[in-house]
Design a protein around this motif. Structure first.
Motif, PDB file in Angstrom:
ATOM      1  N   THR A  58      26.811  43.053  26.609  1.00 29.11           N
ATOM      2  CA  THR A  58      28.078  43.254  27.313  1.00 29.11           C
ATOM      3  C   THR A  58      28.222  42.328  28.516  1.00 29.11           C
ATOM      4  O   THR A  58      29.268  42.298  29.147  1.00 29.11           O
ATOM      5  N   GLY A  59      27.157  41.568  28.852  1.00 29.63           N
ATOM      6  CA  GLY A  59      27.222  40.616  29.952  1.00 29.63           C
ATOM      7  C   GLY A  59      27.824  39.293  29.507  1.00 29.63           C
ATOM      8  O   GLY A  59      28.123  39.089  28.328  1.00 29.63           O
ATOM      9  N   TYR A  60      27.988  38.388  30.440  1.00 28.74           N
ATOM     10  CA  TYR A  60      28.631  37.094  30.163  1.00 28.74           C
ATOM     11  C   TYR A  60      27.865  36.307  29.101  1.00 28.74           C
ATOM     12  O   TYR A  60      28.423  35.927  28.060  1.00 28.74           O
ATOM     13  N   MET A  61      26.575  36.078  29.316  1.00 29.50           N
ATOM     14  CA  MET A  61      25.783  35.338  28.331  1.00 29.50           C
ATOM     15  C   MET A  61      25.677  36.114  27.024  1.00 29.50           C
ATOM     16  O   MET A  61      25.720  35.533  25.936  1.00 29.50           O
ATOM     17  N   GLY A  62      25.535  37.428  27.131  1.00 23.23           N
ATOM     18  CA  GLY A  62      25.392  38.256  25.933  1.00 23.23           C
ATOM     19  C   GLY A  62      26.609  38.180  25.030  1.00 23.23           C
ATOM     20  O   GLY A  62      26.486  38.112  23.799  1.00 23.23           O
ATOM     21  N   LYS A  63      27.808  38.190  25.613  1.00 26.88           N
ATOM     22  CA  LYS A  63      29.038  38.091  24.814  1.00 26.88           C
ATOM     23  C   LYS A  63      29.104  36.757  24.077  1.00 26.88           C
ATOM     24  O   LYS A  63      29.457  36.704  22.898  1.00 26.88           O
ATOM     25  N   VAL A  64      28.785  35.677  24.791  1.00 24.78           N
ATOM     26  CA  VAL A  64      28.837  34.346  24.172  1.00 24.78           C
ATOM     27  C   VAL A  64      27.802  34.246  23.052  1.00 24.78           C
ATOM     28  O   VAL A  64      28.077  33.673  21.994  1.00 24.78           O
ATOM     29  N   LEU A  65      26.621  34.815  23.264  1.00 19.56           N
ATOM     30  CA  LEU A  65      25.580  34.824  22.224  1.00 19.56           C
ATOM     31  C   LEU A  65      26.035  35.606  21.007  1.00 19.56           C
ATOM     32  O   LEU A  65      25.905  35.143  19.859  1.00 19.56           O
ATOM     33  N   LEU A  66      26.578  36.788  21.229  1.00 24.28           N
ATOM     34  CA  LEU A  66      27.016  37.647  20.129  1.00 24.28           C
ATOM     35  C   LEU A  66      28.109  36.968  19.300  1.00 24.28           C
ATOM     36  O   LEU A  66      28.071  36.966  18.060  1.00 24.28           O
TER      37      LEU A  66
END
Length: 487
Positions: free
Chosen positions: A19-27
């Motif tokens: 749900t974080g910035y990097m996590g969203k882009v990774l997902l």
């Protein structure tokens, strides 16, 4: 099919921090680039009355997941695992724990609190203890091939030239984890500064503790540590300039564009170690592949610009200033202009005279007219931001990123196109990158879509002349006060 695409086909992946910035882009990148990936589990907790499953739905309905018209069924592969990094054993149910142990091949551990002023106890539990618990879970995973741990390039702040290796530390991470369990908050606050040593905040300190634990786990888990530097808006994906929050330097650039920031506690000649988020995410994905397929893969990668490109802090602000004069914001406090100083005392004098006092006056006028005051709170936040970031805006580091460059060179042509890494920054057009950052943030952060800039440009010119007039009046008043008999 490229080697990396073939590798992730049929794999089950666990992502933390989705749900974080990097996590969203990774997902988003995993779903879009690997249509035949089997399952993506994301560790997520209930929040504000929403179950983990409801939060997944909210997440995948976000703007970032709409740019490329990916088939909605692709997002059915994302499944929530209810967990909480602040709880013992991550608060996982036995059923979910067994599911992860049996099915997961790749773990991307992105979750962390990036708040640099967190109390020591909260920072240790969130960033270190929780990772240790995740390590212990992964030790039981039957088909685990790679654990990609996201650290930070600044976890060894006392070292000017940081190599791609884990540095020793004077404190024992296991004793620190135990210490925060039993010691009361008041006592912890009293000893925090001594424990931190050269570290300017609890974030870099706890990230370094975690790396030491990861080193201990190296013979039990296939770990690879990635160290991104300051993560900035995207270079290309999901769209050029994508950002969804005001964290870190992003808040400074946009406070400047709005005319709120007039002075920066910055060494304007130094090179900020910034990395576009999509470059960092591509490195994570390639690192997972490398660790799983090469027993001799590197254990640490500094995901930094290294010596590839050298825009300074002044370059960033100058490009932003040029753009904001040509494409001004609809609502501003003043025209965009910032000066720099490396002196904390000059910075504070300027802040008091030209930030805090005007903010108090304007807020007082707002209260008189029964409006909600806002400017003092913004200036307080700016002051706090510089207090947190000054260690990174005033100091200089250089990084060895040989492992990252060599990893990119090993990829075939298809994978180099799909997962552009550091070597592709050689040809980056710095000015275009800054323009895309400003343009995208204006649209998605500030919700400004106006193309009628002529009236706003005129307004900024008027503000500039008014600023000049006020300064001349101020100089006149001071001179009259000092040299009164000659006037």
């Amino acid at each position: 099919m490229s080697p990396i695409t073939e590798f992730y086909t049929g794999k089950t992946v666990l992502v933390t921090g989705a749900t974080g910035y990097m996590g969203k882009v990774l997902l988003e990148k995993l779903v879009r680039s690997f249509p035949d990936i089997k399952k993506i589990y994301i560790l997520i907790r209930s929040k504000k009355g929403c179950t983990p499953q409801e939060r997944v739905k909210q997440l995948t309905n976000g703007i970032i997941f709409t740019f490329h018209n990916v088939n909605e069924k692709a997002y059915d592969k994302i499944e929530a695992i209810s967990g909480d990094f602040m709880m013992e054993n991550l608060n996982l149910s036995e059923i979910d724990k067994e599911k992860l142990i049996e099915e997961v091949s790749i773990v991307f551990h992105v979750a962390a609190s990036i708040r640099m002023n967190l109390p020591l106890k909260e920072a240790v539990i969130t960033n270190t203890t929780s990772t240790y618990q995740l390590f212990k879970l992964c030790m039981n995973m039957k088909i685990l091939q790679a654990f990609v741990h996201v650290s930070t390039a600044f976890c060894n702040v006392e070292i000017d030239y940081m190599e791609e290796k884990i540095y020793p530390m004077d404190v024992d991470p296991y004793k620190i984890m135990d210490l925060v369990k039993w010691m009361d908050e008041k006592s912890l606050v009293a000893i925090t500064k001594k424990l931190l040593g050269p570290h300017p905040n609890t974030y870099t300190f706890t990230k370094r503790l975690t790396e030491l634990i990861a080193k201990d786990m190296g013979d039990k888990i296939p770990i690879i540590i990635t160290r991104p530097s300051i993560v900035m808006p995207s270079l290309r994906e999901p769209i050029a300039g994508w950002v969804d929050s005001f964290n870190g330097p992003v808040s400074l650039f946009y406070a400047f564009g709005k005319g709120i920031l007039r002075i920066g506690l910055i060494d304007d000649k130094s090179v900020p170690q910034m990395i576009p988020v999509d470059v960092a995410i591509n490195t994570l994905i390639v690192s997972g592949y490398e660790r799983a397929t090469n027993v001799y893969s590197p254990s640490v990668l500094n995901v930094t610009i290294g010596n590839v490109t050298t825009p300074t802090w002044s370059d960033y602000f100058t490009r932003c200033e040029d753009y904001n004069w040509e494409h001004p914001f609809k609502l501003v406090l003043w025209y965009p202009k910032v000066t720099y100083t490396k002196s904390y005392y000059l910075y504070m004098i300027h802040m008091i005279l030209f930030h805090i006092i005007p903010a108090l006056v304007i807020d007082f006028i707002m209260i008189i007219f029964l409006q909600k005051p806002f400017l003092t709170a913004i200036q307080k936040r700016l002051l706090q931001t510089f207090n947190v970031l000054q260690h990174f805006t005033l100091n200089k580091w250089s990084f060895d990123n040989t492992n990252c460059i060599q990893l990119n060179e090993k990829l075939d042509d298809n994978d180099k196109k799909m997962f552009p890494m550091l070597a592709h920054l050689q040809g980056i057009e710095f000015e275009n990158y800054n323009i895309n950052n400003c343009k995208t943030s204006a649209k998605y952060l500030f919700k400004e879509h106006s193309e009628n800039y002529s009236i706003y440009k005129l307004r900024n010119k008027i503000l500039y002349l008014l600023d000049l007039l006020i300064k001349l009046c101020f100089i006149y008043v001071v001179l009259r006060w000092v040299l009164g008999k000659y006037f």
